[in-house]
Design an enzyme around this catalytic site. Structure first.
Site, mmCIF file in Angstrom:
data_model
loop_
_atom_site.group_PDB
_atom_site.id
_atom_site.type_symbol
_atom_site.label_atom_id
_atom_site.label_comp_id
_atom_site.label_asym_id
_atom_site.label_seq_id
_atom_site.Cartn_x
_atom_site.Cartn_y
_atom_site.Cartn_z
ATOM 1 N N ARG A 104 0.878 -1.184 0.000
ATOM 2 C CA ARG A 104 0.000 0.000 0.000
ATOM 3 C C ARG A 104 0.906 1.221 0.000
ATOM 4 O O ARG A 104 1.702 1.405 0.912
ATOM 5 C CB ARG A 104 -0.915 0.016 1.225
ATOM 6 C CG ARG A 104 -1.599 1.358 1.429
ATOM 7 C CD ARG A 104 -2.681 1.345 2.464
ATOM 8 N NE ARG A 104 -3.855 0.631 1.986
ATOM 9 C CZ ARG A 104 -5.072 0.754 2.528
ATOM 10 N NH1 ARG A 104 -5.279 1.552 3.550
ATOM 11 N NH2 ARG A 104 -6.088 0.068 2.042
ATOM 12 N N HIS A 131 -7.450 0.609 -6.251
ATOM 13 C CA HIS A 131 -7.650 -0.215 -5.048
ATOM 14 C C HIS A 131 -8.317 -1.532 -5.484
ATOM 15 O O HIS A 131 -9.478 -1.795 -5.175
ATOM 16 C CB HIS A 131 -8.525 0.542 -4.046
ATOM 17 C CG HIS A 131 -8.484 -0.006 -2.650
ATOM 18 N ND1 HIS A 131 -7.690 -1.067 -2.288
ATOM 19 C CD2 HIS A 131 -9.148 0.374 -1.521
ATOM 20 C CE1 HIS A 131 -7.873 -1.317 -1.000
ATOM 21 N NE2 HIS A 131 -8.737 -0.461 -0.518
ATOM 22 N N GLN A 134 -10.084 -4.124 -3.033
ATOM 23 C CA GLN A 134 -11.396 -3.670 -2.578
ATOM 24 C C GLN A 134 -12.472 -4.066 -3.592
ATOM 25 O O GLN A 134 -13.526 -4.604 -3.237
ATOM 26 C CB GLN A 134 -11.369 -2.143 -2.409
ATOM 27 C CG GLN A 134 -12.689 -1.559 -1.938
ATOM 28 C CD GLN A 134 -13.014 -1.949 -0.514
ATOM 29 O OE1 GLN A 134 -12.193 -1.768 0.368
ATOM 30 N NE2 GLN A 134 -14.205 -2.491 -0.281
ATOM 31 N N ASP A 226 -17.337 6.684 -1.030
ATOM 32 C CA ASP A 226 -16.024 6.595 -0.368
ATOM 33 C C ASP A 226 -15.799 7.928 0.338
ATOM 34 O O ASP A 226 -16.493 8.920 0.071
ATOM 35 C CB ASP A 226 -14.945 6.354 -1.453
ATOM 36 C CG ASP A 226 -13.533 6.181 -0.887
ATOM 37 O OD1 ASP A 226 -13.392 6.033 0.349
ATOM 38 O OD2 ASP A 226 -12.577 6.210 -1.688
ATOM 39 N N CYS A 267 -16.418 1.454 1.009
ATOM 40 C CA CYS A 267 -15.199 0.689 1.276
ATOM 41 C C CYS A 267 -14.730 0.867 2.717
ATOM 42 O O CYS A 267 -14.001 0.021 3.227
ATOM 43 C CB CYS A 267 -14.101 1.086 0.297
ATOM 44 S SG CYS A 267 -13.723 2.850 0.341
ATOM 45 N N ARG A 295 -13.307 -8.676 2.361
ATOM 46 C CA ARG A 295 -11.908 -8.411 2.032
ATOM 47 C C ARG A 295 -11.068 -9.639 2.370
ATOM 48 O O ARG A 295 -10.172 -10.024 1.622
ATOM 49 C CB ARG A 295 -11.389 -7.202 2.829
ATOM 50 C CG ARG A 295 -12.079 -5.878 2.548
ATOM 51 C CD ARG A 295 -11.832 -5.410 1.135
ATOM 52 N NE ARG A 295 -10.420 -5.297 0.854
ATOM 53 C CZ ARG A 295 -9.635 -4.273 1.219
ATOM 54 N NH1 ARG A 295 -10.155 -3.251 1.853
ATOM 55 N NH2 ARG A 295 -8.341 -4.257 0.910
HETATM 56 N N1 NVA Z 1 -10.022 6.616 -1.348
HETATM 57 C C1 NVA Z 1 -9.630 6.218 -0.014
HETATM 58 C C2 NVA Z 1 -9.866 4.766 0.185
HETATM 59 C C3 NVA Z 1 -9.565 4.273 1.563
HETATM 60 C C4 NVA Z 1 -9.778 2.779 1.701
HETATM 61 C C5 NVA Z 1 -8.171 6.589 0.217
HETATM 62 O O1 NVA Z 1 -7.366 6.431 -0.699
HETATM 63 O O2 NVA Z 1 -7.850 7.052 1.319
HETATM 64 N N1 CP Z 2 -11.239 -0.179 2.658
HETATM 65 C C1 CP Z 2 -9.949 -0.179 3.059
HETATM 66 O O1 CP Z 2 -9.027 -0.386 2.290
HETATM 67 O O2 CP Z 2 -9.787 0.032 4.398
HETATM 68 P P1 CP Z 2 -8.397 0.265 5.134
HETATM 69 O O3 CP Z 2 -7.867 1.607 4.665
HETATM 70 O O4 CP Z 2 -8.755 0.273 6.589
HETATM 71 O O5 CP Z 2 -7.462 -0.825 4.775
#
Ligand code: NVA
Ligand code: CP
Length: 313
Positions: A104, A131, A134, A226, A267, A295
């Site tokens: 990540r 992502h 997800q 989101d 998500c 997930r």
């Molecule tokens: N769009 C959000 C998703 C978090 C799971 C982010 O990138 O922070």
């Molecule tokens: N939806 C998701 O990716 O959650 P986290 O940021 O908690 O991993």
């Protein structure tokens, strides 16, 4: 050939379906897979925060017999990558120690670089652009609640961000129409949109971007949102919140689908009162906690397929 999940572009429609089918089986019969990846180790690099992704990968890998190594990019336990070691060298070194990488991070090029220079599967656990893990869990969730994904219409409401991009690519891979309802200034990435549209046209599905929320909502089977402020955008929070004002998913917005069984997805993490009202988030149409649980199952299936614990066909 080493397979990766850099984005959903790495999966054909048949392969996407295979991940979701296997995820359903892993969910129903977890004991059948308890030693499928025995003796294997996976480096999990997190340059951004996470609750669901980190925990579901860590627990999921343990449940299939593998060893997860949770690594950060800063602080005393951080990877040297965080202080300048190249992606290329990191990929080569990790390939000598472990059997897979989950990462990540901010830039998609880091995920692509690890895949290019290493010799082991690389999984995108979220970048600024995509992502995909997800979206795979989301397909399982939609299938569970609506019976199938084919012929369904998913309306994503909010900024055209990483989650939106992955859902746009998931649509044609699962027979689903995806409409993004967003302000003009927060449209999805143009290259991703072009690709999603090309894939949709091949698959006979639709991918559209519409600024008018009421117009987008008509006939929605799934309403998805989101956070309005993604990780890394904190300094722009005020501006984003202002632009997205009017795109909150309320009971009234849910009703405007015109369908009685429209489900609500997110998500997570959620911000009640911003992108979604508390009534919708915690109401009977919300499937967000099934979505979070999935997930685990979807990623177990994915890792089995990428790391030799199950076959693609
Ligand atoms: N769009 C959000 C998703 C978090 C799971 C982010 O990138 O922070
Ligand atoms: N939806 C998701 O990716 O959650 P986290 O940021 O908690 O991993």
């Amino acid at each position: 050939m080493t397979r990766h999940l850099r984005s959903l572009l790495d999966l054909s429609p048949a392969e996407t379906n295979r991940v979701v089918d296997l995820a359903a089986d892993v969910k129903a019969n977890p004991g059948n897979y308890s030693s499928a990846l025995a003796g294997k180790s996976v480096a999990m690099i997190f340059a951004k925060q996470s609750t669901r992704t980190r925990i579901s990968f860590e627990v999921g890998l343990h449940q299939v017999g593998a060893q997860p190594l949770v690594l950060s990019t800063s602080g005393g336990t951080g990877m040297q990558m965080g202080r300048g070691e190249t992606v290329e060298d990191t990929a080569k070194v990790l390939s000598r120690f472990v059997h897979g990488i989950v990462i990540r991070t901010f830039g998609q090029e880091q995920v692509d670089g690890l895949a290019e220079h290493g010799s082991i599967p690389v999984v995108n656990a979220l970048t600024d652009l995509y992502h995909p893990c997800q979206a795979l869990a989301d397909l399982l969730t939609i299938r569970e609640h609506l019976g199938k994904t084919e012929g369904k219409k998913l309306v994503y409401v909010g900024a055209g961000n990483n989650v939106a991009h992955s859902l746009m690519l998931a649509g044609p891979r699962s027979g689903m129409d995806v409409v993004v309802a967003c302000p003009e200034s927060l449209r999805p990435n143009a290259t991703v949109l072009d690709r999603a549209r090309a894939d949709a046209s091949k698959a006979g599905t639709r991918c559209a971007v519409i600024t008018d929320l009421a117009e987008a909502m008509t006939g929605a089977d799934v309403v998805y949102t989101d956070t309005w402020v993604s990780m890394g955008e904190e300094e722009e929070a005020k501006r984003l919140m202002k632009i997205l004002d009017g795109y909150t998913i309320t009971e009234q917005v849910m009703a405007s689908s015109g369908k009685p069984n429209t489900i609500f997805m997110h998500c997570l993490p959620a911000h009640r009162g911003d992108e979604v009202s508390a009534e919708v988030m915690d109401g009977p149409r919300s499937v967000v906690f099934d979505e979070a649980e999935n997930r685990l199952h979807a990623q177990k299936a994915l890792m089995l397929l990428l790391m030799g614990g199950a076959s693609w066909s």
